[in-house]
Design an enzyme around this catalytic site. Structure first.
Site, PDB file in Angstrom:
ATOM      1  N   SER A 139       0.871  -1.182   0.000  1.00 53.60           N
ATOM      2  CA  SER A 139       0.000   0.000   0.000  1.00 53.60           C
ATOM      3  C   SER A 139       0.902   1.224   0.000  1.00 53.60           C
ATOM      4  O   SER A 139       2.094   1.125   0.326  1.00 53.60           O
ATOM      5  CB  SER A 139      -0.840  -0.023   1.286  1.00 53.60           C
ATOM      6  OG  SER A 139      -1.357   1.251   1.587  1.00 53.60           O
TER       7      SER A 139
ATOM      8  N   TYR B  87      -1.834  -1.047  10.646  1.00 50.27           N
ATOM      9  CA  TYR B  87      -1.800  -1.228   9.189  1.00 50.27           C
ATOM     10  C   TYR B  87      -0.474  -0.727   8.607  1.00 50.27           C
ATOM     11  O   TYR B  87       0.179  -1.414   7.821  1.00 50.27           O
ATOM     12  CB  TYR B  87      -2.982  -0.470   8.585  1.00 50.27           C
ATOM     13  CG  TYR B  87      -3.211  -0.688   7.107  1.00 50.27           C
ATOM     14  CD1 TYR B  87      -3.983  -1.758   6.658  1.00 50.27           C
ATOM     15  CD2 TYR B  87      -2.667   0.177   6.165  1.00 50.27           C
ATOM     16  CE1 TYR B  87      -4.210  -1.947   5.303  1.00 50.27           C
ATOM     17  CE2 TYR B  87      -2.892  -0.005   4.812  1.00 50.27           C
ATOM     18  CZ  TYR B  87      -3.665  -1.066   4.379  1.00 50.27           C
ATOM     19  OH  TYR B  87      -3.887  -1.251   3.043  1.00 50.27           O
TER      20      TYR B  87
HETATM   21  N1  NAD Z   1      -8.718  -0.914  -1.200  1.00 53.74           N
HETATM   22  C1  NAD Z   1      -7.706  -0.089  -1.108  1.00 53.74           C
HETATM   23  O1  NAD Z   1      -7.847   1.124  -1.253  1.00 53.74           O
HETATM   24  C2  NAD Z   1      -6.328  -0.616  -0.859  1.00 53.74           C
HETATM   25  C3  NAD Z   1      -5.243   0.239  -1.050  1.00 53.74           C
HETATM   26  C4  NAD Z   1      -3.946  -0.224  -0.827  1.00 53.74           C
HETATM   27  C5  NAD Z   1      -3.753  -1.519  -0.436  1.00 53.74           C
HETATM   28  N2  NAD Z   1      -4.822  -2.336  -0.252  1.00 53.74           N
HETATM   29  C6  NAD Z   1      -4.539  -3.702   0.182  1.00 53.74           C
HETATM   30  O2  NAD Z   1      -5.060  -4.602  -0.755  1.00 53.74           O
HETATM   31  C7  NAD Z   1      -5.436  -5.803  -0.094  1.00 53.74           C
HETATM   32  C8  NAD Z   1      -6.865  -6.154  -0.459  1.00 53.74           C
HETATM   33  O3  NAD Z   1      -7.709  -5.085  -0.088  1.00 53.74           O
HETATM   34  P1  NAD Z   1      -9.198  -4.912  -0.647  1.00 53.74           P
HETATM   35  O4  NAD Z   1      -9.526  -3.483  -0.585  1.00 53.74           O
HETATM   36  O5  NAD Z   1      -9.343  -5.665  -1.924  1.00 53.74           O
HETATM   37  O6  NAD Z   1     -10.002  -5.593   0.546  1.00 53.74           O
HETATM   38  P2  NAD Z   1     -11.375  -6.401   0.581  1.00 53.74           P
HETATM   39  O7  NAD Z   1     -11.887  -6.204   1.956  1.00 53.74           O
HETATM   40  O8  NAD Z   1     -12.242  -6.071  -0.585  1.00 53.74           O
HETATM   41  O9  NAD Z   1     -10.864  -7.898   0.419  1.00 53.74           O
HETATM   42  C9  NAD Z   1     -10.042  -8.496   1.362  1.00 53.74           C
HETATM   43  C10 NAD Z   1     -10.308  -9.977   1.346  1.00 53.74           C
HETATM   44  O10 NAD Z   1      -9.443 -10.561   2.337  1.00 53.74           O
HETATM   45  C11 NAD Z   1     -10.192 -11.516   3.048  1.00 53.74           C
HETATM   46  N3  NAD Z   1      -9.645 -11.663   4.387  1.00 53.74           N
HETATM   47  C12 NAD Z   1      -9.477 -10.698   5.326  1.00 53.74           C
HETATM   48  N4  NAD Z   1      -9.033 -11.241   6.460  1.00 53.74           N
HETATM   49  C13 NAD Z   1      -8.931 -12.576   6.239  1.00 53.74           C
HETATM   50  C14 NAD Z   1      -8.556 -13.665   7.048  1.00 53.74           C
HETATM   51  N5  NAD Z   1      -8.223 -13.523   8.335  1.00 53.74           N
HETATM   52  N6  NAD Z   1      -8.550 -14.903   6.505  1.00 53.74           N
HETATM   53  C15 NAD Z   1      -8.913 -15.082   5.215  1.00 53.74           C
HETATM   54  N7  NAD Z   1      -9.307 -14.084   4.416  1.00 53.74           N
HETATM   55  C16 NAD Z   1      -9.316 -12.845   4.921  1.00 53.74           C
HETATM   56  C17 NAD Z   1     -11.605 -10.969   3.100  1.00 53.74           C
HETATM   57  O11 NAD Z   1     -12.570 -11.983   3.350  1.00 53.74           O
HETATM   58  C18 NAD Z   1     -11.755 -10.338   1.723  1.00 53.74           C
HETATM   59  O12 NAD Z   1     -12.282 -11.261   0.788  1.00 53.74           O
HETATM   60  C19 NAD Z   1      -5.227  -5.552   1.396  1.00 53.74           C
HETATM   61  O13 NAD Z   1      -3.983  -6.083   1.797  1.00 53.74           O
HETATM   62  C20 NAD Z   1      -5.218  -4.052   1.495  1.00 53.74           C
HETATM   63  O14 NAD Z   1      -4.453  -3.612   2.574  1.00 53.74           O
HETATM   64  C21 NAD Z   1      -6.102  -1.911  -0.453  1.00 53.74           C
END
Ligand code: NAD
Length: 272
Positions: free
Chosen positions: A154, A167
């Site tokens: 991120s 985070y």
């Molecule tokens: N959305 C953003 O703006 C953004 C920006 C930068 C980085 N990220 C990173 O990208 C990654 C995905 O984010 P996203 O926005 O797609 O999130 P999201 O919430 O849409 O998806 C995350 C997925 O991870 C799964 N998950 C979470 N904890 C879990 C656990 N303990 N066991 C199994 N599965 C688990 C959830 O069920 C979900 O399906 C993360 O690491 C997040 O930090 C997201």
């Protein structure tokens, strides 16, 4: 972007002039990929992209129904596990050629009010579990002489924001882990990189936009442009498919020298 598949060490085929074109084999045909948090958002887009490129994808998520329906859609295998228990990693397949460490969660609170158990949970899901997954899958990649590790970090792997101590700590740790793996794995044809996005349009972020618009009494466009993307030069959310495209590119044939890096996709945030 290169779309043909051939090992890094293999020279390009000579041009055959006027002879008929043989259809290119998909980029990741015969490869296996493991994507954590694959049932939603960025992970889902990565799983879809890797499957479209020919990989068999292990869809790992705690969200059972969504993981199973995606696995069915892309011809992959669902693994319904809670990655907050790092020991479950020993039940996951060890044969992945591509690992995308993506599962992540957030908690927002000042350090002096941050619940310690929540802090520890975030480190388990976003640092210890990725470490354990790599510990399990790297030996197979080393044996086969090829592998791609892509850690979804991120902008918060590179910069801090207040109230996101767990985070920011976890993402900085993931960046460090990714670099160590890059150094150890290089001689085996395995690369390790982070992709580090700013705000991506996922269900999680869309809910935050709606909540903040209600709380502050401003439009959703202002939440995105003035609050979330204040430090970003580009005032638009990133699409999950764009992140997936970067992940796929890192798995391609022309990126064998890209390792130990962090690919920022942040609309200029970290340049600011
Ligand atoms: N959305 C953003 O703006 C953004 C920006 C930068 C980085 N990220 C990173 O990208 C990654 C995905 O984010 P996203 O926005 O797609 O999130 P999201 O919430 O849409 O998806 C995350 C997925 O991870 C799964 N998950 C979470 N904890 C879990 C656990 N303990 N066991 C199994 N599965 C688990 C959830 O069920 C979900 O399906 C993360 O690491 C997040 O930090 C997201």
């Amino acid at each position: 972007m290169e779309t043909s598949r051939r090992p890094d060490h293999e020279p390009a085929a000579p041009s055959l002039g006027g002879s008929p074109q043989v259809p290119a084999e998909p980029l990741l045909a015969g490869r296996t990929a493991l994507v954590t948090g694959a049932a939603s958002g960025i992970g889902r887009a990565c799983a879809q992209a890797l499957a479209s490129a020919g990989a068999h994808v292990h869809v790992v998520d705690r969200s059972g129904e969504a993981a199973k329906s995606l696995a069915e859609e892309i011809g992959g295998t669902a693994w319904v596990v809670d990655l907050s228990d790092p020991a479950v990693v020993d039940t996951l397949p060890a044969d992945a050629d591509v690992v995308v460490n993506n599962a992540g969660i957030q908690h927002v609170a000042p350090v002096h009010e941050f619940p310690p158990d929540r802090f520890a949970l975030i480190q388990r899901v976003m640092v210890e579990t990725p470490f354990r997954i790599l510990r399990r899958t790297l030996p197979g990649m080393y044996e086969r002489g090829w592998g791609r590790v892509v850690n979804i970090s991120s902008v918060h792997g590179l910069r801090a924001s207040p109230y996101k101590s767990a985070y920011v700590t976890a993402k900085h740790a993931l960046e460090g882990l990714s670099k160590v793996v890059a150094l150890e794995a290089a001689e085996y044809g395995v690369t390790s990189n982070c992709v580090s996005p700013g705000y991506v349009r996922t269900p999680l972020v869309e809910n935050q936009i709606a909540d903040q618009a209600r709380t502050h009494g401003i439009s959703e466009a202002d939440v995105v442009g003035r609050v979330m993307l204040e430090r970003s030069a580009i005032k638009r959310l990133i699409e999950p498919a764009d992140v997936a495209e970067a992940v796929l590119w890192l798995c391609g044939p022309r990126t064998g020298h890209i390792t130990g890096t962090s690919l920022s996709m942040d609309g200029g945030w970290t340049a600011n």
